[in-house]
Design a protein around this motif. Sequence first.
Motif, PDB file in Angstrom:
ATOM      1  N   LEU A 114      50.250 -27.540 -23.437  1.00  0.00           N
ATOM      2  CA  LEU A 114      50.207 -26.019 -23.291  1.00  0.00           C
ATOM      3  C   LEU A 114      48.943 -25.589 -23.714  1.00  0.00           C
ATOM      4  O   LEU A 114      48.247 -24.580 -23.321  1.00  0.00           O
ATOM      5  N   GLU A 115      48.624 -25.849 -25.138  1.00  0.00           N
ATOM      6  CA  GLU A 115      47.237 -25.514 -25.807  1.00  0.00           C
ATOM      7  C   GLU A 115      46.134 -25.955 -24.861  1.00  0.00           C
ATOM      8  O   GLU A 115      45.264 -25.158 -24.885  1.00  0.00           O
ATOM      9  N   GLU A 116      45.977 -26.957 -24.385  1.00  0.00           N
ATOM     10  CA  GLU A 116      45.040 -27.363 -23.562  1.00  0.00           C
ATOM     11  C   GLU A 116      44.780 -26.810 -22.334  1.00  0.00           C
ATOM     12  O   GLU A 116      43.765 -26.525 -21.785  1.00  0.00           O
ATOM     13  N   VAL A 117      45.895 -25.873 -21.698  1.00  0.00           N
ATOM     14  CA  VAL A 117      45.618 -25.086 -20.610  1.00  0.00           C
ATOM     15  C   VAL A 117      45.748 -23.484 -21.219  1.00  0.00           C
ATOM     16  O   VAL A 117      45.632 -22.536 -20.357  1.00  0.00           O
ATOM     17  N   GLY A 118      45.303 -23.480 -22.260  1.00  0.00           N
ATOM     18  CA  GLY A 118      45.146 -22.072 -23.042  1.00  0.00           C
ATOM     19  C   GLY A 118      46.258 -21.199 -23.305  1.00  0.00           C
ATOM     20  O   GLY A 118      46.390 -19.894 -23.556  1.00  0.00           O
ATOM     21  N   ILE A 119      47.549 -21.838 -23.498  1.00  0.00           N
ATOM     22  CA  ILE A 119      48.441 -21.224 -24.029  1.00  0.00           C
ATOM     23  C   ILE A 119      48.902 -21.590 -25.281  1.00  0.00           C
ATOM     24  O   ILE A 119      49.307 -22.838 -25.584  1.00  0.00           O
ATOM     25  N   ARG A 120      48.891 -20.756 -26.188  1.00  0.00           N
ATOM     26  CA  ARG A 120      49.046 -21.262 -27.709  1.00  0.00           C
ATOM     27  C   ARG A 120      50.110 -20.281 -28.399  1.00  0.00           C
ATOM     28  O   ARG A 120      50.538 -20.854 -29.395  1.00  0.00           O
ATOM     29  N   THR A 121      50.543 -19.206 -28.124  1.00  0.00           N
ATOM     30  CA  THR A 121      51.517 -18.383 -28.653  1.00  0.00           C
ATOM     31  C   THR A 121      52.439 -18.170 -27.606  1.00  0.00           C
ATOM     32  O   THR A 121      52.245 -18.060 -26.332  1.00  0.00           O
ATOM     33  N   ILE A 122      53.678 -17.525 -28.163  1.00  0.00           N
ATOM     34  CA  ILE A 122      54.530 -16.915 -27.334  1.00  0.00           C
ATOM     35  C   ILE A 122      54.239 -16.109 -26.682  1.00  0.00           C
ATOM     36  O   ILE A 122      54.535 -15.882 -25.244  1.00  0.00           O
ATOM     37  N   LYS A 123      53.430 -15.191 -27.122  1.00  0.00           N
ATOM     38  CA  LYS A 123      52.803 -14.023 -26.245  1.00  0.00           C
ATOM     39  C   LYS A 123      51.981 -14.631 -25.059  1.00  0.00           C
ATOM     40  O   LYS A 123      52.040 -14.083 -23.909  1.00  0.00           O
ATOM     41  N   ASP A 124      51.202 -15.632 -25.208  1.00  0.00           N
ATOM     42  CA  ASP A 124      50.579 -16.022 -24.137  1.00  0.00           C
ATOM     43  C   ASP A 124      51.367 -16.537 -23.121  1.00  0.00           C
ATOM     44  O   ASP A 124      51.124 -16.216 -21.684  1.00  0.00           O
ATOM     45  N   LEU A 125      52.589 -17.203 -23.273  1.00  0.00           N
ATOM     46  CA  LEU A 125      53.268 -17.679 -22.317  1.00  0.00           C
ATOM     47  C   LEU A 125      54.051 -16.692 -21.857  1.00  0.00           C
ATOM     48  O   LEU A 125      54.503 -16.660 -20.511  1.00  0.00           O
ATOM     49  N   ARG A 126      54.737 -15.570 -22.459  1.00  0.00           N
ATOM     50  CA  ARG A 126      55.328 -14.539 -21.877  1.00  0.00           C
ATOM     51  C   ARG A 126      54.524 -13.737 -20.929  1.00  0.00           C
ATOM     52  O   ARG A 126      55.009 -13.223 -19.775  1.00  0.00           O
ATOM     53  N   SER A 127      53.146 -13.609 -21.250  1.00  0.00           N
ATOM     54  CA  SER A 127      52.189 -12.848 -20.469  1.00  0.00           C
ATOM     55  C   SER A 127      51.909 -13.563 -19.086  1.00  0.00           C
ATOM     56  O   SER A 127      51.922 -12.826 -17.958  1.00  0.00           O
ATOM     57  N   ILE A 128      51.949 -14.884 -18.976  1.00  0.00           N
ATOM     58  CA  ILE A 128      51.504 -15.372 -18.025  1.00  0.00           C
ATOM     59  C   ILE A 128      53.045 -15.832 -17.096  1.00  0.00           C
ATOM     60  O   ILE A 128      52.983 -16.244 -16.018  1.00  0.00           O
ATOM     61  N   GLY A 129      54.071 -16.314 -17.908  1.00  0.00           N
ATOM     62  CA  GLY A 129      55.341 -16.786 -17.170  1.00  0.00           C
ATOM     63  C   GLY A 129      55.214 -18.137 -17.297  1.00  0.00           C
ATOM     64  O   GLY A 129      54.251 -18.909 -17.259  1.00  0.00           O
ATOM     65  N   SER A 130      56.606 -18.661 -17.224  1.00  0.00           N
ATOM     66  CA  SER A 130      56.931 -20.091 -16.728  1.00  0.00           C
ATOM     67  C   SER A 130      56.243 -20.659 -15.720  1.00  0.00           C
ATOM     68  O   SER A 130      55.879 -21.869 -15.738  1.00  0.00           O
ATOM     69  N   VAL A 131      56.372 -19.980 -14.503  1.00  0.00           N
ATOM     70  CA  VAL A 131      55.958 -20.623 -13.261  1.00  0.00           C
ATOM     71  C   VAL A 131      54.266 -20.770 -13.574  1.00  0.00           C
ATOM     72  O   VAL A 131      53.660 -21.994 -13.081  1.00  0.00           O
ATOM     73  N   GLU A 132      53.656 -19.917 -13.879  1.00  0.00           N
ATOM     74  CA  GLU A 132      52.133 -20.041 -13.806  1.00  0.00           C
ATOM     75  C   GLU A 132      51.649 -21.110 -15.061  1.00  0.00           C
ATOM     76  O   GLU A 132      50.937 -22.088 -14.934  1.00  0.00           O
ATOM     77  N   ALA A 133      52.741 -21.131 -16.263  1.00  0.00           N
ATOM     78  CA  ALA A 133      52.165 -22.264 -16.907  1.00  0.00           C
ATOM     79  C   ALA A 133      52.680 -23.630 -16.272  1.00  0.00           C
ATOM     80  O   ALA A 133      51.734 -24.477 -16.765  1.00  0.00           O
ATOM     81  N   TYR A 134      53.542 -23.692 -15.672  1.00  0.00           N
ATOM     82  CA  TYR A 134      53.752 -24.896 -15.035  1.00  0.00           C
ATOM     83  C   TYR A 134      52.635 -25.374 -14.194  1.00  0.00           C
ATOM     84  O   TYR A 134      52.386 -26.388 -14.077  1.00  0.00           O
ATOM     85  N   ARG A 135      52.343 -24.386 -13.293  1.00  0.00           N
ATOM     86  CA  ARG A 135      51.088 -24.714 -12.446  1.00  0.00           C
ATOM     87  C   ARG A 135      49.905 -25.285 -13.318  1.00  0.00           C
ATOM     88  O   ARG A 135      49.092 -26.111 -12.774  1.00  0.00           O
ATOM     89  N   ARG A 136      49.616 -24.677 -14.224  1.00  0.00           N
ATOM     90  CA  ARG A 136      48.680 -25.007 -15.135  1.00  0.00           C
ATOM     91  C   ARG A 136      48.482 -26.467 -15.559  1.00  0.00           C
ATOM     92  O   ARG A 136      47.857 -27.300 -15.511  1.00  0.00           O
ATOM     93  N   LEU A 137      49.988 -26.792 -16.049  1.00  0.00           N
ATOM     94  CA  LEU A 137      50.219 -28.182 -16.447  1.00  0.00           C
ATOM     95  C   LEU A 137      50.259 -29.100 -15.319  1.00  0.00           C
ATOM     96  O   LEU A 137      49.730 -30.258 -15.517  1.00  0.00           O
ATOM     97  N   LYS A 138      50.785 -28.776 -14.168  1.00  0.00           N
ATOM     98  CA  LYS A 138      50.773 -29.576 -13.040  1.00  0.00           C
ATOM     99  C   LYS A 138      49.268 -30.188 -12.548  1.00  0.00           C
ATOM    100  O   LYS A 138      49.142 -31.293 -12.062  1.00  0.00           O
ATOM    101  N   PHE A 139      48.360 -28.802 -12.505  1.00  0.00           N
ATOM    102  CA  PHE A 139      47.047 -29.278 -12.198  1.00  0.00           C
ATOM    103  C   PHE A 139      46.318 -30.271 -13.248  1.00  0.00           C
ATOM    104  O   PHE A 139      45.783 -31.161 -12.890  1.00  0.00           O
ATOM    105  N   MET A 140      46.570 -30.186 -14.533  1.00  0.00           N
ATOM    106  CA  MET A 140      46.197 -30.970 -15.405  1.00  0.00           C
ATOM    107  C   MET A 140      46.677 -32.440 -15.525  1.00  0.00           C
ATOM    108  O   MET A 140      45.955 -33.418 -15.559  1.00  0.00           O
ATOM    109  N   LEU A 141      47.988 -32.608 -15.230  1.00  0.00           N
ATOM    110  CA  LEU A 141      48.893 -33.627 -15.366  1.00  0.00           C
ATOM    111  C   LEU A 141      49.703 -33.872 -14.291  1.00  0.00           C
ATOM    112  O   LEU A 141      51.042 -33.943 -14.465  1.00  0.00           O
ATOM    113  N   PRO A 142      49.168 -34.128 -13.018  1.00  0.00           N
ATOM    114  CA  PRO A 142      50.146 -34.126 -11.969  1.00  0.00           C
ATOM    115  C   PRO A 142      51.290 -34.947 -11.871  1.00  0.00           C
ATOM    116  O   PRO A 142      52.399 -34.953 -11.544  1.00  0.00           O
ATOM    117  N   ARG A 143      51.141 -36.390 -12.241  1.00  0.00           N
ATOM    118  CA  ARG A 143      52.096 -37.182 -12.253  1.00  0.00           C
ATOM    119  C   ARG A 143      53.050 -37.293 -13.427  1.00  0.00           C
ATOM    120  O   ARG A 143      54.049 -37.896 -13.574  1.00  0.00           O
TER     121      ARG A 143
END
Length: 100
Positions: A20-49
């Motif tokens: 999560l830190e690698e995709v710019g999500i460091r705090t609970i506030k960061d995750l709440r502001s973008i939501g779980s779906v956007e966080a997943y999208r960022r992680l999926k792009f970074m590590l698709p498999r």
Amino acid sequence: MSDAAIDTLPGIGPVTQSRLEEVGIRTIKDLRSIGSVEAYRRLKFMLPRQVSLNALYALEAALRGCRWLDLPPDVKAALQQQAKAIDEAFRRGGITRCAL
């Protein structure tokens, strides 16, 4: 919203925290502001498999303060649809770094 570190949420361990830190999500506030779906999208792009639907469940559950197994069926169904759309866009090449 909290400026507490992301790993203070239930179900977020050191590996997930690092990713999560690698995709710019460091705090609970960061995750709440973008939501779980956007966080997943960022992680999926970074590590698709390595990133699966379970990651999306875990992120949503962490935000709700529960275990992913305890998410209501309707929430899981909605998350499955979101993940499917992201996965399809990724396969088509519709996810770009510019969208981050």
